[in-house]
Enzyme design. Sequence first.
Site, short mmCIF file in Angstrom:
data_model
loop_
_atom_site.label_atom_id
_atom_site.label_comp_id
_atom_site.label_asym_id
_atom_site.label_seq_id
_atom_site.Cartn_x
_atom_site.Cartn_y
_atom_site.Cartn_z
CG ASP A 31 -1.79 1.14 1.41
OD1 ASP A 31 -1.67 2.08 0.60
OD2 ASP A 31 -2.61 1.13 2.35
CD GLU A 83 26.42 5.23 7.58
OE1 GLU A 83 26.30 4.05 7.94
OE2 GLU A 83 25.76 6.14 8.09
CB CYS A 120 23.89 8.36 10.49
SG CYS A 120 23.28 7.04 9.44
CB THR A 163 14.83 4.06 4.54
OG1 THR A 163 15.88 3.09 4.75
CG2 THR A 163 13.58 3.58 5.22
CB SER A 211 18.32 0.01 13.53
OG SER A 211 17.23 0.28 12.68
CG HIS A 244 20.04 10.19 12.07
ND1 HIS A 244 20.51 10.42 10.80
CD2 HIS A 244 19.86 8.85 12.18
CE1 HIS A 244 20.60 9.26 10.17
NE2 HIS A 244 20.22 8.29 10.97
CE LYS A 253 8.70 3.80 14.80
NZ LYS A 253 7.37 3.23 14.86
CG ASN A 328 19.18 7.46 6.00
OD1 ASN A 328 19.77 8.48 6.36
ND2 ASN A 328 19.29 6.32 6.66
CB SER A 364 23.65 1.99 13.30
OG SER A 364 22.33 2.33 12.96
N1 COA Z 1 -0.73 2.96 6.12
C1 COA Z 1 -0.13 3.65 7.10
N2 COA Z 1 0.97 3.18 7.78
C2 COA Z 1 1.47 1.99 7.41
C3 COA Z 1 0.88 1.21 6.39
C4 COA Z 1 -0.27 1.75 5.73
N3 COA Z 1 -0.87 1.08 4.74
N4 COA Z 1 1.58 0.07 6.27
C5 COA Z 1 2.59 0.11 7.19
N5 COA Z 1 2.51 1.28 7.89
C6 COA Z 1 3.40 1.73 8.95
C7 COA Z 1 3.73 0.66 9.97
O1 COA Z 1 2.73 0.57 10.97
C8 COA Z 1 5.06 1.18 10.52
O2 COA Z 1 4.82 2.24 11.42
P1 COA Z 1 5.08 2.02 12.99
O3 COA Z 1 6.51 1.61 13.14
O4 COA Z 1 4.81 3.34 13.60
O5 COA Z 1 4.15 0.94 13.41
C9 COA Z 1 5.70 1.81 9.28
O6 COA Z 1 4.64 2.07 8.35
C10 COA Z 1 6.73 0.92 8.59
O7 COA Z 1 6.12 -0.32 8.33
P2 COA Z 1 6.87 -1.69 8.70
O8 COA Z 1 5.97 -2.80 8.36
O9 COA Z 1 7.42 -1.61 10.09
O10 COA Z 1 8.08 -1.59 7.66
P3 COA Z 1 9.23 -2.61 7.38
O11 COA Z 1 9.10 -3.85 8.18
O12 COA Z 1 9.30 -2.76 5.93
O13 COA Z 1 10.57 -1.87 7.90
C11 COA Z 1 12.19 -0.34 8.72
C12 COA Z 1 10.70 -0.55 8.34
C13 COA Z 1 12.38 1.07 9.20
C14 COA Z 1 12.56 -1.31 9.85
C15 COA Z 1 13.04 -0.61 7.47
O14 COA Z 1 12.74 0.30 6.46
C16 COA Z 1 14.54 -0.59 7.72
O15 COA Z 1 15.13 -1.58 8.08
N6 COA Z 1 15.19 0.59 7.49
C17 COA Z 1 16.63 0.73 7.63
C18 COA Z 1 17.09 0.90 9.06
C19 COA Z 1 16.74 2.23 9.62
O16 COA Z 1 16.54 3.20 8.92
N7 COA Z 1 16.69 2.29 10.96
C20 COA Z 1 16.38 3.51 11.70
C21 COA Z 1 17.33 3.82 12.78
S1 COA Z 1 18.86 4.39 12.16
#
Ligand code: COA
Length: 445
Positions: A31, A83, A120, A163, A211, A244, A253, A328, A364
């Site tokens: 979606d 990085e 980062c 991302t 992370s 960041h 969050k 990012n 990280s």
């Molecule tokens: N409508 C609205 N929100 C939606 C949605 C929809 N249809 N579908 C999913 N979402 C929301 C989820 O609820 C989640 O939000 P929440 O965490 O507040 O619950 C968000 O969108 C992401 O969805 P999720 O299923 O958790 O995504 P993912 O499993 O594909 O992974 C990361 C998300 C961030 C873990 C992934 O992109 C990643 O590994 N990124 C790299 C690491 C990173 O950037 N880490 C951050 C710290 S440096």
Amino acid sequence: MTNVGIDAVEIWTGKLKLDLAETFAPEKGDDPAKYTKGLGLFESSFPDTYEDIVTMGANASKRLMERKGLEPEDIGRIDVATESSFDNSKPISTYIAGCLEQTFDGDFHHANKGERKFACVAGTQAVDDAYNWIRAGRNRGRSAIVVATDTALYKRGDPGEATQGAGAVAMLISEDPDLVELSSDQGYGSADETDFLKPNQQFPSVDGKRSVQVYLARMREALVDYESVAGDIHPEDFVYAPFHTPFPGMVRKAALLAYRHITRDTEIEEELAAEIGRQPREEAFDDWDDYVEAVQEYTDALKGTDHYADWYDATIDPTLDIARHVGNWYTGSVHVARAACLKRAYEEGRDLTGERLLVGSYGSGAQAEIHHETLQDSWEEEIAALNIDEQIDARYDLSFEEYEQVHAAHDHSKDRDFEEFTAPDGEFVFDGWGRMGERKYRFVE
Ligand code: COA
């Protein structure tokens, strides 16, 4: 005490874009709202075939030097934070200095050059190094250039693929800066963590969910450490809080937890008490799990209050204006967030001289750092000079097949054999490999 800080900033985005909702989500069967609402991302920037961390960093630095009327002899230090380095010995700053020497008279032979690594947070660490160098009186009146440059690519199929991003931020660190003065007050939150790493590999090993938790834990630690030197923070102390931004949802969050922390024992907590009660205090609970549950309930309720929404809209949301469209940029990300909120303030005609920013960096592995910055008299002129909107609008919009080609072309283990999508114009470009495996660059008029 010498006033030291960021004198000027320039941003350079990769020249391609991937539309996450229109192009990426359908291919993934997702979606589009997962990207636009959940992660808070609309598009990611990608580098064209002739772009990499050197060209983006050199192009941003060239704009910076030209705009500030600088010659190489005015620069005593060039540090690069990245990085995405392709060399374990020769620092990226030498490549960037080599590029700049193609277009400026003189050279950087008396400038100290290096490379900073801590995921980062390294961009902020390099700014710190320059700050310390000037405050130590070793700069001989010269300034430092700090370049945060990354191609943040993940393995195809990794959740992090959503991302990605690519771009560079060049910053001039000087005495009596035009943009912001940096505080000597700082807080750190640092621990040996395994959330994201690249053990001699191009694409990261990532535990994405972990992370997110590590970011929040280290940031909280840094906030408490910062308050131990700067005193307790009140939400009204800072006009903006650039943090960041691996993706805007991460900052959402962090902002909620930060607001809960900085409103504790303030009149805001009292004003909110009638609506959602007071914050749970650990000493009032015999059972830890009950306490954690109560804190979670309070935080969920806090999210729905006007107090929080108003603070978030004013202090946090403007910091995400650019990240939403570029993804990012790792080391550059917090510096993009700073530029974004100041750009919003400039567009709204706000008078912010003397006001403060609360700046939170994270890398990280893991480390968070928090300090504050004070806006200087000429901040508006500096921000007015940015052309990031024009760059963002000019990016080539990739189809999914083209995205796959671009990703493969920047994969060091594969041959690069596709045509560029855009034409370089007045910029440094990658120009093939030299006899010792070094990368070569040239300036295209
Ligand atoms: N409508 C609205 N929100 C939606 C949605 C929809 N249809 N579908 C999913 N979402 C929301 C989820 O609820 C989640 O939000 P929440 O965490 O507040 O619950 C968000 O969108 C992401 O969805 P999720 O299923 O958790 O995504 P993912 O499993 O594909 O992974 C990361 C998300 C961030 C873990 C992934 O992109 C990643 O590994 N990124 C790299 C690491 C990173 O950037 N880490 C951050 C710290 S440096």
